[in-house]
Design a protein around this motif. Structure first.
Motif: not given
Length: 107
Positions: A78-90
């Protein structure tokens, strides 16, 4: 109703101000296109940020090491999915900032 007049000070002459009355009756701003600045230039389309994939987690109810390990691995995923979401948003935010720096606006 009185008409509002736009004035611009052109120079100061001693204690007197010289003003220019600006005629705005014929002024118009063209619609923006990719090659014509009409207030701003029209920029490339920027897609909305992708839907988030991260999900919330719950507290562990494990009673043994194997259960704790399973809960830990679920939390890491779940943490890795959150990091991926943050990268897309960035990346989306950086694309918008690039457009702003180029003085263009997305449609």
């Amino acid at each position: 109703m009185p008409r509002i007049q736009t004035q611009r000070i052109t120079r100061l002459d001693g204690g007197n101000q010289i003003v220019e009355v600006i005629d705005e009756s014929g002024a118009s701003i063209p619609a923006p296109t990719a090659s014509t600045a009409g207030g701003v230039k029209l920029g490339a389309t920027i897609a909305a940020a992708a839907a988030a994939t991260a999900t919330a987690d719950t507290a562990s109810s494990a009673t043994d090491v194997a259960g704790l390990l399973a809960d830990h691995n679920d939390l890491v995923n779940k943490y890795n999915a959150l990091l991926a979401d943050a990268l897309v948003l960035r990346n989306t935010i950086n694309a918008v900032l690039t457009q702003l720096k180029a003085q263009t606006i997305p449609i």
